[in-house]
Design an enzyme around this catalytic site. Sequence first.
Site, short mmCIF file in Angstrom:
data_model
loop_
_atom_site.label_atom_id
_atom_site.label_comp_id
_atom_site.label_asym_id
_atom_site.label_seq_id
_atom_site.Cartn_x
_atom_site.Cartn_y
_atom_site.Cartn_z
NE ARG A 1 -4.15 -1.78 1.83
CZ ARG A 1 -5.02 -2.24 2.70
NH1 ARG A 1 -4.84 -2.03 3.99
NH2 ARG A 1 -6.06 -2.91 2.29
CE LYS B 1 -15.94 -12.41 5.36
NZ LYS B 1 -15.01 -11.83 4.39
N GLY C 1 -8.68 -8.04 -1.79
CA GLY C 1 -8.67 -9.13 -0.83
C GLY C 1 -8.03 -10.41 -1.35
N GLY D 1 -14.24 -3.77 0.28
CA GLY D 1 -15.64 -3.38 0.44
C GLY D 1 -16.02 -2.24 -0.50
#
Length: 396
Positions: free
Chosen positions: A39, A200, A353, A376
Amino acid sequence: MDYMKKSVRDIDVKGKRVLLRCDFNVPQDDEKNITDDKRIREALPTIRYLVEQGAAVIVCSHLGRPKGERKMKLTLTPVANHLSELLGMDVKMCFDTVGPEAERLSREIKPGEIVMLENLRFEPGEESGDRAFAYKLASLADIYVNDAFGTAHRDHASVTGVAQFLPAVCGFLIEKELSVMGKAMTDPARPFVAIMGGAKVADKLGLIGSFIGKCDAILVLGGMAYTFFKAQGGTIGSSIFDEKSLELVTGLMKQAEAKGTKIYLPIDTIVADQFSNEANTMVVKAGQVPDGYMGMDIGPETIKEYSKVISQAKTIVWNGPAGVFEMPNFAAGTEGIAQAVADSGAVSIVGGGDSAAAIEKLGLQDKVTHVSTGGGAAIEFLEGVDLPGISCLLDK
Ligand code: AMP
């Protein structure tokens, strides 16, 4: 949603103090060594550009979950040091986020210099989106640049709050997210194939729903496939499964049929007698998992069929692994899909992810068009949800 937002290219930053919001939420070990600096490296082009253009750069970020308290194990000092090493120039660490020290440094900073503010989430006003805190933060600078796509779906002070007080534009990371993902969502080259995996299912039904009617095909895989099989009356043994999503899944399958989006389910499954890399395994027909076994990965037939669909695609969005890829014996499915995506020649977007990790583990990141920096946020963006951190930026 309007994807045409101004970036650092569209605004004169020379001699200005720029508040740059980065996502430096990096993993660290117990000795505060940064264990993955991706990052930080990704933010370098925007930072270098601002420095070269003669801006005074005030960098801010969150790190971990200090929940509004000054927890020094979550200080950004190691990040500032590492950034300084990567850039080969001084990065001054400020021991405040806002307050006297931050105000002093923001007065003294010269064009071409860099200051790093202390962890935004040491301040309770950050996550609550407090207006007074946002104002104090904004007062440190003349221009706001957001390059933290991973928090663009949050209404936090450093994301949306400061944009109320300063001219707000995006950095190169967000600019790329908007141009690649915006194009895929508004004008995709066809066939447009979505690959949806991971565990999920409840979190991803919205995304699957938004792809129905938009995509030509949706390839379902990973843990979420068992909820689909259960909805169809299949047997899934002790595979992961979400009871609450059953009805919705049934509805989505009907909708897909009505709107001409083909939903593919796995043909075969690698099952295991326990959730372990050392488990006894066998390949069974998907939707026919025997008692005492759980589905851990897609089988070879599925890899073959899915790879064929992927090879014909012109636009691909992939979110979520095909199996429990953290265990080497159940990684073949995810690796096969990653390889197929890389070989496809399509415009390919990998949504953050685990799928991004799989692509990187295989060294295929340069073979896909775009690996999103936001998990997200990427999902919400692709769903067509208006991201507050994007809408508050200046329109082109
Ligand atoms: P998500 O966060 O929803 O993208 O899920 C990622 C996780 O899904 C990874 O940690 C995988 O190990 C897990 N996963 C994928 N397939 C399965 C499966 N068949 N059973 C259990 N977990 C799975």
